[in-house]
Design a protein around this motif. Structure first.
Motif, PDB file in Angstrom:
ATOM      1  N   VAL A  73      73.549  48.328  33.578  1.00  0.00           N
ATOM      2  CA  VAL A  73      74.101  46.979  32.914  1.00  0.00           C
ATOM      3  C   VAL A  73      74.831  46.148  33.772  1.00  0.00           C
ATOM      4  N   ALA A  74      75.734  46.480  34.550  1.00  0.00           N
ATOM      5  CA  ALA A  74      76.556  45.825  35.451  1.00  0.00           C
ATOM      6  C   ALA A  74      76.017  45.186  36.616  1.00  0.00           C
ATOM      7  N   MET A  75      74.828  45.915  37.178  1.00  0.00           N
ATOM      8  CA  MET A  75      74.073  45.445  38.205  1.00  0.00           C
ATOM      9  C   MET A  75      72.852  44.380  37.850  1.00  0.00           C
ATOM     10  N   PHE A  76      72.414  44.348  36.644  1.00  0.00           N
ATOM     11  CA  PHE A  76      71.318  43.475  36.156  1.00  0.00           C
ATOM     12  C   PHE A  76      71.689  42.471  35.382  1.00  0.00           C
ATOM     13  N   SER A  77      72.859  42.685  34.673  1.00  0.00           N
ATOM     14  CA  SER A  77      73.346  41.649  33.604  1.00  0.00           C
ATOM     15  C   SER A  77      73.658  40.395  34.300  1.00  0.00           C
ATOM     16  N   GLU A  78      73.874  40.075  35.420  1.00  0.00           N
ATOM     17  CA  GLU A  78      73.929  38.933  36.302  1.00  0.00           C
ATOM     18  C   GLU A  78      72.693  38.211  36.145  1.00  0.00           C
ATOM     19  N   TYR A  79      71.476  38.618  35.893  1.00  0.00           N
ATOM     20  CA  TYR A  79      70.351  37.962  35.631  1.00  0.00           C
ATOM     21  C   TYR A  79      70.036  37.158  34.265  1.00  0.00           C
ATOM     22  N   CYS A  80      70.898  37.749  33.343  1.00  0.00           N
ATOM     23  CA  CYS A  80      70.817  37.126  31.994  1.00  0.00           C
ATOM     24  C   CYS A  80      71.164  35.701  31.789  1.00  0.00           C
ATOM     25  N   ALA A  81      70.799  35.048  30.849  1.00  0.00           N
ATOM     26  CA  ALA A  81      70.999  33.734  30.769  1.00  0.00           C
ATOM     27  C   ALA A  81      72.774  33.556  30.526  1.00  0.00           C
ATOM     28  N   LEU A  82      73.325  34.450  30.090  1.00  0.00           N
ATOM     29  CA  LEU A  82      74.646  34.404  30.294  1.00  0.00           C
ATOM     30  C   LEU A  82      75.231  35.518  31.080  1.00  0.00           C
ATOM     31  N   PRO A  83      75.217  35.024  32.353  1.00  0.00           N
ATOM     32  CA  PRO A  83      75.603  36.305  33.246  1.00  0.00           C
ATOM     33  C   PRO A  83      76.721  37.318  32.940  1.00  0.00           C
ATOM     34  N   PHE A  84      76.457  38.591  33.216  1.00  0.00           N
ATOM     35  CA  PHE A  84      77.474  39.802  32.891  1.00  0.00           C
ATOM     36  C   PHE A  84      77.663  39.769  31.585  1.00  0.00           C
ATOM     37  N   SER A  85      76.723  39.727  30.689  1.00  0.00           N
ATOM     38  CA  SER A  85      76.757  39.728  29.313  1.00  0.00           C
ATOM     39  C   SER A  85      75.743  40.991  28.877  1.00  0.00           C
ATOM     40  N   VAL A  86      76.060  41.634  27.748  1.00  0.00           N
ATOM     41  CA  VAL A  86      75.130  42.817  27.111  1.00  0.00           C
ATOM     42  C   VAL A  86      75.155  42.796  25.892  1.00  0.00           C
ATOM     43  N   GLU A  87      74.244  43.179  25.175  1.00  0.00           N
ATOM     44  CA  GLU A  87      74.251  43.191  23.776  1.00  0.00           C
ATOM     45  C   GLU A  87      74.306  44.735  23.410  1.00  0.00           C
ATOM     46  N   PRO A  88      75.356  45.169  22.362  1.00  0.00           N
ATOM     47  CA  PRO A  88      75.574  46.487  22.416  1.00  0.00           C
ATOM     48  C   PRO A  88      74.653  47.273  21.455  1.00  0.00           C
ATOM     49  N   VAL A  89      74.609  48.630  21.024  1.00  0.00           N
ATOM     50  CA  VAL A  89      73.648  49.519  20.367  1.00  0.00           C
ATOM     51  C   VAL A  89      74.458  50.338  19.654  1.00  0.00           C
ATOM     52  N   GLN A  90      74.412  50.358  18.263  1.00  0.00           N
ATOM     53  CA  GLN A  90      75.265  51.423  17.418  1.00  0.00           C
ATOM     54  C   GLN A  90      74.533  52.610  17.661  1.00  0.00           C
TER      55      GLN A  90
END
Length: 636
Positions: free
Chosen positions: A278-295
């Motif tokens: 997640v840390a390595m490739f979340s920088e390519y998200c529209a909102l850099p360094f963001s991730v959606e969690p999962v329960q």
């Protein structure tokens, strides 16, 4: 150390800087990594093929310059170009360390069928990368990072297996279950137009040459009665961990949302792997360094939720080190404020100073699972300060190095015993309780034991060297025993000890240096082993007692013996009630008794004799044998 291959042009474009090869090599050294090789895909193909490729085949490989970079084995955040370039840019001050954002409450769930998965692969962690943009280079790096993690931290998928899916191609909520192999039907990533059941797929991957890259992972689950599966809400199999993902959720360059699941036998490592991806490739998200969690919910046999958590954690933690300790360990003298500022260069900021600026408290991000101890903090501060900036100093103490007396004695004895025709061996320090006690016909006594041995062969730390030598004889039955087979070992055993104090800490165990030798041949060789005992004592300058000399025909030679004053030895019959007597043939065993100036009384320092036939049978040895084992430390 893992080796990461990155294209030079891509790396420099990501860094926003260019370097000559020499300059980049120096930068790597300053950053604590090593430029191992400069090559290209084409050069690698030529090397691996031995020059057997045709010109047409060579054209298929790129000639772009590739840097082969060795990174520390515990720096999982440097296993791809994203993490490597990010770390260098932060080190150079070109960017701040990123702050990772978990986007609100989980909108997706993963339900684990705990009674089934506990039997094969009990844990799973998940995350979703939203609005991500892939290019060919990013996609290649995404796959390469998974391969690197699988080879290193995941231990070839035995501990953790990573599954990545096109989130838009599947439908949540998701589930993780373990099912009968014949009941699993899905189209794997390798076959778009064909379905297999679990058992058929394992047999196919085990035998088909086109899938040889998957063959090493087949034994992990092949013989299990249940295979782990990840499914969507329509019961479509998304992956068969740790083997392969399904074709339906295949990631392409057009994928915009990525669902990541990591199934594991070790939850801690699963979280580290997920946080790293997640840390390595979340920088390519529209909102850099963001991730959606999962329960993640664990469902019991009755359908109730017995455990749950939210992933990824992406958590930070605080670790402390003394400022004086860091300065001393590195060999520098900088202020606490300077040390605090250096933490930002190695992703350990923001740092705080506590207790009148004597304690440095750093912030450890989710990507730095390698920070476990104040030594790790000091090491990173040394890197940030610059190895080349550490001034060489003459040590304040004057010491002369040399061998420890016990090691020196061991080396001298090795040479002399080798000249006597014995072959030195080096056997494993761990053994089974059977080999260490029962097979030697000795009572099971206290020993340093392993709480989680890898197998039955590694249950305890040996308390005698004899099992290793007997197993060496067992595995060399094809050798000639006509002239006798002689083996010896000088090494440590470990004994429980609740009183021995080392550096103010009762460690509960102590090492003892021993010498053990075995003779096997047409005869028992008792006299040969007896002669070795006398030779060892002579080399250690210990004289035989007068009564012992009178039993020998070499009495007149004793006036030429070199011996230490007050040191004497003798040989006596080993009592049958001795704990070691069961190893030897009754009436054919002796104790080596030592008298030294320290104690004045006779002390048993070893035993030797003809090995009992039952012991030989336990180790599958076909020849009569004799052995000796003596404590060397008392002979110093």
């Amino acid at each position: 150390m893992p080796t990461v291959g990155v294209e030079k042009d891509l790396l420099f474009a990501t860094l926003g800087r260019t370097y000559t090869d020499v300059e980049f090599d120096e930068l790597c050294f300053e950053f604590g990594i090593e430029l191992d090789d400069i090559t290209s895909e084409r050069e690698e193909a030529i090397k691996s093929s031995g020059g057997a490729l045709s010109k047409k085949q060579l054209k298929e490989f790129s000639d772009a310059v590739v840097y082969k970079i060795d990174v520390p084995a515990n720096r999982y955040d440097m296993l791809c170009v994203e993490g490597l370039s990010r770390g260098i840019k932060i080190f150079l001050g070109d960017m701040e360390a990123p702050v990772y954002t978990i986007m609100g409450e989980p909108k997706e769930t993963m339900t684990v069928k705990k009674p089934n998965t506990d039997k094969i692969r009990p844990f799973v962690v998940c995350a979703i990368l939203k609005d991500i943009t892939f290019t060919q280079e990013r996609y290649n790096s995404f796959i390469e990072l998974q391969d690197q993690l699988h080879r290193n931290l995941c231990r070839n998928r035995t501990l953790v297996a990573i599954g990545t899916h096109d989130y838009d191609a599947v439908k949540g909520p998701f589930s993780f279950d373990a099912r009968d192999p014949t009941a699993i039907e899905f189209a794997p990533l390798t076959h778009a137009d064909k379905t297999f059941n679990g058992k058929e797929l394992m047999e196919f991957y085990e035998t088909d040459p086109s899938c040889k890259h998957l063959k090493p992972y087949v034994p992990i689950i092949k013989d299990s009665p249940l295979y782990p599966v990840v499914l969507d809400s329509d019961e479509v199999v998304m992956s068969l961990p740790p083997i392969i993902n399904g074709h339906k959720s295949k990631i392409t360059l057009d994928t915009k949302n990525v669902f990541i699941e990591c199934t594991a036998t070790d939850l801690t490592k699963a979280n580290i792997v997920l946080d790293t991806v997640v840390a390595m490739f979340s920088e390519y998200c529209a909102l850099p360094f963001s991730v959606e969690p999962v329960q993640v919910n664990y469902e019991g046999a009755d359908g109730s939720i017995v455990d749950s958590y939210i992933t990824p954690t992406m958590s930070t933690r605080r670790e402390r080190a003394k400022v004086a300790f860091c300065n001393s360990l590195i060999g520098i003298d900088i202020t606490a404020e300077e040390m605090q500022a250096l933490c930002n260069k190695v992703q350990l900021g923001p740092a705080q100073l506590l207790e009148n600026n004597t304690i440095l408290e750093v912030t450890v991000p989710a990507t730095r699972s390698d920070i476990l101890h104040p030594v790790d903090i000091a090491e990173d501060i040394g890197i940030a300060y610059g190895y080349n900036n550490i001034v060489k100093k003459v040590p304040t103490t004057c010491t002369v190095g040399g061998e420890q007396p016990l090691n020196h004695l061991g080396d001298l004895l090795r040479e002399e015993i080798g000249r006597a025709g014995y072959i030195e061996v080096l056997t494993h320090g761990l053994c089974s309780i059977r080999d260490n006690f029962t097979a030697l016909r000795r009572p099971v006594t206290a020993a340093v034991s392993l709480s989680n041995p890898a197998n039955i062969e590694y249950q305890v730390v040996r308390t005698t060297l004899l099992p290793g030598l007997l197993k060496t004889l067992q595995h060399n039955k094809s050798a000639s025993f006509t002239a006798g087979f002689k083996l010896f070992e000088i090494s440590d055993i470990v004994l429980p000890d609740d009183k021995h104090v080392v550096t103010e800490t009762i460690v509960g165990a102590k090492n003892r240096r021993k010498i053990c030798a075995v003779y096997a041949g047409p005869t028992s060789g008792f006299e040969i082993i007896h002669g070795l005992v006398d030779r060892i004592m002579t080399l250690c300058e210990v004289a035989p007692e007068k009564a012992y000399i009178e039993n020998s025909a070499k009495g007149p030679e004793e006036k030429y013996r070199i011996s230490r004053e007050g040191w004497f030895y003798t040989i006596a019959e080993l009592p049958q009630d001795d704990g070691l007597a069961g190893t030897y043939f009754p009436g054919r065993a002796a104790a080596v008794l030592l008298t030294s100036p320290d104690g004045g009384e006779k002390v048993q320092i070893g035993t030797f004799g003809i090995i009992h036939p039952e012991v030989l049978g336990n180790f599958d040895i076909n020849y009569p044998s004799s052995c000796v084992e003596i404590d060397l430390e008392v002979l110093l």
